[in-house]
Write an enzyme that holds these catalytic residues in place. Structure first.
Site, mmCIF file in Angstrom:
data_model
loop_
_atom_site.group_PDB
_atom_site.id
_atom_site.type_symbol
_atom_site.label_atom_id
_atom_site.label_comp_id
_atom_site.label_asym_id
_atom_site.label_seq_id
_atom_site.Cartn_x
_atom_site.Cartn_y
_atom_site.Cartn_z
ATOM 1 N N GLY A 67 0.794 -1.203 0.018
ATOM 2 C CA GLY A 67 -0.051 0.049 0.246
ATOM 3 C C GLY A 67 0.861 1.225 -0.056
ATOM 4 O O GLY A 67 2.261 0.992 0.188
ATOM 5 N N ASP A 120 -3.408 -12.271 4.944
ATOM 6 C CA ASP A 120 -4.828 -11.719 4.461
ATOM 7 C C ASP A 120 -5.581 -11.245 5.954
ATOM 8 O O ASP A 120 -5.641 -12.266 6.592
ATOM 9 C CB ASP A 120 -5.599 -12.654 3.764
ATOM 10 C CG ASP A 120 -6.943 -12.329 3.455
ATOM 11 O OD1 ASP A 120 -7.411 -11.199 3.752
ATOM 12 O OD2 ASP A 120 -7.741 -12.854 2.476
ATOM 13 N N LEU A 121 -5.858 -9.819 6.046
ATOM 14 C CA LEU A 121 -6.413 -9.704 7.342
ATOM 15 C C LEU A 121 -7.793 -10.141 7.411
ATOM 16 O O LEU A 121 -8.536 -10.099 8.780
ATOM 17 C CB LEU A 121 -6.372 -8.000 7.335
ATOM 18 C CG LEU A 121 -5.004 -7.515 7.838
ATOM 19 C CD1 LEU A 121 -5.213 -5.916 8.117
ATOM 20 C CD2 LEU A 121 -4.031 -8.280 8.908
ATOM 21 N N ALA A 139 -5.559 -1.769 4.941
ATOM 22 C CA ALA A 139 -6.822 -1.410 5.319
ATOM 23 C C ALA A 139 -7.849 -1.659 3.880
ATOM 24 O O ALA A 139 -6.909 -1.636 2.868
ATOM 25 C CB ALA A 139 -7.119 -0.049 5.642
ATOM 26 N N THR A 161 -9.460 0.445 1.798
ATOM 27 C CA THR A 161 -9.509 1.758 1.564
ATOM 28 C C THR A 161 -10.598 2.328 0.296
ATOM 29 O O THR A 161 -10.425 3.623 -0.085
ATOM 30 C CB THR A 161 -8.258 2.606 1.387
ATOM 31 O OG1 THR A 161 -7.597 1.894 0.219
ATOM 32 C CG2 THR A 161 -7.232 2.268 2.612
ATOM 33 N N ASP A 188 -9.780 10.718 9.066
ATOM 34 C CA ASP A 188 -10.678 11.867 9.536
ATOM 35 C C ASP A 188 -12.119 11.382 9.040
ATOM 36 O O ASP A 188 -13.126 12.205 9.771
ATOM 37 C CB ASP A 188 -10.108 13.182 8.875
ATOM 38 C CG ASP A 188 -10.362 12.837 7.272
ATOM 39 O OD1 ASP A 188 -9.713 11.730 6.857
ATOM 40 O OD2 ASP A 188 -10.634 13.734 6.502
ATOM 41 N N TYR A 207 -16.982 3.151 4.896
ATOM 42 C CA TYR A 207 -15.491 3.256 5.299
ATOM 43 C C TYR A 207 -15.433 3.731 6.743
ATOM 44 O O TYR A 207 -14.666 3.138 7.596
ATOM 45 C CB TYR A 207 -14.775 3.765 4.177
ATOM 46 C CG TYR A 207 -13.581 4.289 4.536
ATOM 47 C CD1 TYR A 207 -12.490 3.263 4.340
ATOM 48 C CD2 TYR A 207 -13.033 5.603 4.893
ATOM 49 C CE1 TYR A 207 -10.899 3.548 4.779
ATOM 50 C CE2 TYR A 207 -11.811 5.689 5.156
ATOM 51 C CZ TYR A 207 -10.772 4.910 5.037
ATOM 52 O OH TYR A 207 -9.525 5.072 5.349
HETATM 53 N N1 LIG Z 1 -5.721 6.731 1.607
HETATM 54 C C1 LIG Z 1 -6.222 7.567 2.168
HETATM 55 O O1 LIG Z 1 -6.726 8.749 1.690
HETATM 56 C C2 LIG Z 1 -6.027 7.633 3.771
HETATM 57 C C3 LIG Z 1 -6.829 8.701 4.423
HETATM 58 C C4 LIG Z 1 -6.994 8.341 5.722
HETATM 59 C C5 LIG Z 1 -6.632 7.231 6.652
HETATM 60 N N2 LIG Z 1 -6.011 6.227 5.725
HETATM 61 C C6 LIG Z 1 -5.761 5.189 6.642
HETATM 62 O O2 LIG Z 1 -4.105 5.178 6.227
HETATM 63 C C7 LIG Z 1 -3.842 3.511 6.257
HETATM 64 C C8 LIG Z 1 -2.887 3.360 4.867
HETATM 65 O O3 LIG Z 1 -3.665 3.731 3.769
HETATM 66 P P1 LIG Z 1 -3.218 3.802 2.237
HETATM 67 O O4 LIG Z 1 -3.564 4.879 1.829
HETATM 68 O O5 LIG Z 1 -1.669 3.213 2.234
HETATM 69 O O6 LIG Z 1 -3.791 2.722 1.921
HETATM 70 P P2 LIG Z 1 -3.692 1.791 0.403
HETATM 71 O O7 LIG Z 1 -2.769 2.360 -0.418
HETATM 72 O O8 LIG Z 1 -5.193 1.354 0.013
HETATM 73 O O9 LIG Z 1 -3.047 0.371 1.034
HETATM 74 C C9 LIG Z 1 -3.786 -0.424 1.765
HETATM 75 C C10 LIG Z 1 -3.143 -1.838 1.533
HETATM 76 O O10 LIG Z 1 -4.082 -2.841 2.512
HETATM 77 C C11 LIG Z 1 -3.966 -4.021 1.574
HETATM 78 N N3 LIG Z 1 -5.232 -4.736 1.955
HETATM 79 C C12 LIG Z 1 -6.305 -4.580 1.781
HETATM 80 N N4 LIG Z 1 -7.423 -5.595 1.887
HETATM 81 C C13 LIG Z 1 -6.314 -6.406 2.765
HETATM 82 C C14 LIG Z 1 -6.524 -7.663 3.350
HETATM 83 N N5 LIG Z 1 -7.572 -8.095 3.277
HETATM 84 N N6 LIG Z 1 -5.356 -8.402 3.967
HETATM 85 C C15 LIG Z 1 -4.223 -7.842 3.767
HETATM 86 N N7 LIG Z 1 -4.070 -6.541 3.182
HETATM 87 C C16 LIG Z 1 -5.008 -5.816 2.725
HETATM 88 C C17 LIG Z 1 -4.320 -3.375 0.301
HETATM 89 O O11 LIG Z 1 -3.704 -4.514 -0.497
HETATM 90 P P3 LIG Z 1 -4.057 -4.965 -1.977
HETATM 91 O O12 LIG Z 1 -3.471 -3.787 -2.825
HETATM 92 O O13 LIG Z 1 -4.087 -6.370 -2.401
HETATM 93 O O14 LIG Z 1 -5.731 -4.486 -2.033
HETATM 94 C C18 LIG Z 1 -3.097 -2.393 0.086
HETATM 95 O O15 LIG Z 1 -2.066 -2.853 -0.029
HETATM 96 C C19 LIG Z 1 -5.001 2.854 6.393
HETATM 97 O O16 LIG Z 1 -5.367 2.487 7.811
HETATM 98 C C20 LIG Z 1 -6.316 3.987 5.782
HETATM 99 O O17 LIG Z 1 -7.411 3.461 6.365
HETATM 100 C C21 LIG Z 1 -5.995 6.598 4.553
#
Ligand SMILES: NC(=O)c1ccc[n+]([C@@H]2O[C@H](COP(=O)([O-])OP(=O)(O)OC[C@H]3O[C@@H](n4cnc5c(N)ncnc54)[C@H](OP(=O)(O)O)[C@@H]3O)[C@@H](O)[C@H]2O)c1
Length: 298
Positions: free
Chosen positions: A15, A40-41, A64, A66, A106, A129
């Site tokens: 991610g 796999d979470l 997560a 997302t 947020d 979400y």
């Molecule tokens: N993105 C935002 O704008 C944002 C904003 C606020 C908070 N956050 C939080 O910040 C954190 C990091 O987010 P990010 O932006 O890095 O998200 P991201 O780029 O979507 O990465 C999330 C990773 O989680 C993996 N994932 C999804 N389902 C899974 C499962 N069942 N088992 C194992 N891995 C799984 C995904 O893998 P796949 O590629 O295989 O799906 C992806 O690699 C998260 O907690 C998110 O909620 C994000």
């Protein structure tokens, strides 16, 4: 300051944040970074097994669900990863004496405030979400594990799927971009979040354990998606960037009109302060490359 060298288990290794964490945390210990194939979470037994086998000092959960809009029609999948899994991870962390670091959003807030939300503000998510992430926070708090839950917002970087890369792609394809100007928030570079996380871990397990709990982790300042797009496009004549209201860009998931996070608690507890979002964006755009890809270890 003490650095407890030990194993750091990072989930979501492919991610935006997980890939940066794998690089940023590697000077602090032996990083075991697992992607979905490695853990796999949605599989609680797998979480128990991997935490037992890896025996980490820290678990940093960057995995997560997302897909904010898709979550509206995939409620069960979103809750499995964002609500149930953090509780299972927290229980496993507690059993093995690991400290859990987890990220939230947020989007737990409804956006009705017009001053920054702090950790005592009452959440009221507008979408599935946000509701799933809030339940994850609560599962961790109820577990009794030693944990840092870090809420952040609008994560972007040079990999994955995010607003920066979308605007860059659209800017190459179109003469005009119409971007929502009535949602206020703060963009956060994944690398800055990973480096801030490293700064927290560097303070040592004892120091962190004494200050466990919920924190807001975000760059300073605020903007709208329109402001963010303008900053990405820079001074270029093309494309023209035009402000619109959310009603002109309907999405399956409602989004809060305001999601700025107050970060004083983090500053007071850990002396950690992140620069303005514009400085982080400039650093991201100027950065030569993302950290070298690491082979996730299952
Ligand atoms: N993105 C935002 O704008 C944002 C904003 C606020 C908070 N956050 C939080 O910040 C954190 C990091 O987010 P990010 O932006 O890095 O998200 P991201 O780029 O979507 O990465 C999330 C990773 O989680 C993996 N994932 C999804 N389902 C899974 C499962 N069942 N088992 C194992 N891995 C799984 C995904 O893998 P796949 O590629 O295989 O799906 C992806 O690699 C998260 O907690 C998110 O909620 C994000």
């Amino acid at each position: 300051m003490s650095v407890d060298r030990g194993t750091i288990l990072v989930t979501g290794a492919r991610g935006q944040l997980g890939a940066e964490l794998a690089a940023a945390l590697s000077p602090l210990g032996h990083v075991v970074a697992v992607d979905r194939a490695g853990l796999d979470l949605a599989d609680a037994d797998a979480i128990v097994r991997v935490v037992r086998d890896v025996a980490p000092a820290w678990i940093v959960n960057a995995a997560a669900y997302t897909a904010v809009d898709r979550a509206e029609s995939e409620r069960e999948r979103a809750f499995a990863v964002n609500a149930s899994a953090p509780g299972v991870l927290a229980a496993a962390a507690k059993r093995h004496g690991a400290i859990l670091v987890h990220y939230s959003t947020d989007y737990v807030f409804d956006g009705s405030q017009r001053t920054p939300y702090d950790e005592t503000s009452v959440p009221n998510p507008l979408n599935v979400y946000g509701a799933s992430k809030l339940e994850g926070e609560r599962a961790i708090a109820a577990s009794g594990a030693v944990a840092l839950t870090l809420r952040t917002s609008w994560v972007y970087g040079l990999r994955g799927s995010n607003f920066l890369l979308t605007i860059r792609r659209l800017a190459a394809e179109r003469d005009e971009l119409r971007i929502v100007d009535d949602q206020i928030g703060v963009p956060n570079w994944s690398r800055a979040l990973a480096e801030a996380t490293a700064a927290l871990l560097r303070q040592g397990r004892g120091f962190v354990a004494e200050r466990a709990g919920l924190y807001h982790l975000s760059a300073a300042g605020e903007t709208t998606w329109y402001g963010f797009a303008r900053a990405i496009v820079g001074g270029a004549d093309k494309p023209r960037v035009l402000p619109i209201v959310s009603a002109e860009f309907p999405t399956p998931a409602a989004r809060p009109a305001y999601g700025v996070l107050a970060t004083a608690r983090l500053r007071q507890a850990f002396g950690l302060e992140m620069p303005d979002w514009r400085a982080a964006l400039a650093a991201c755009i100027a950065s030569p490359a993302e950290p070298p890809a690491r082979n996730p270890v299952a």
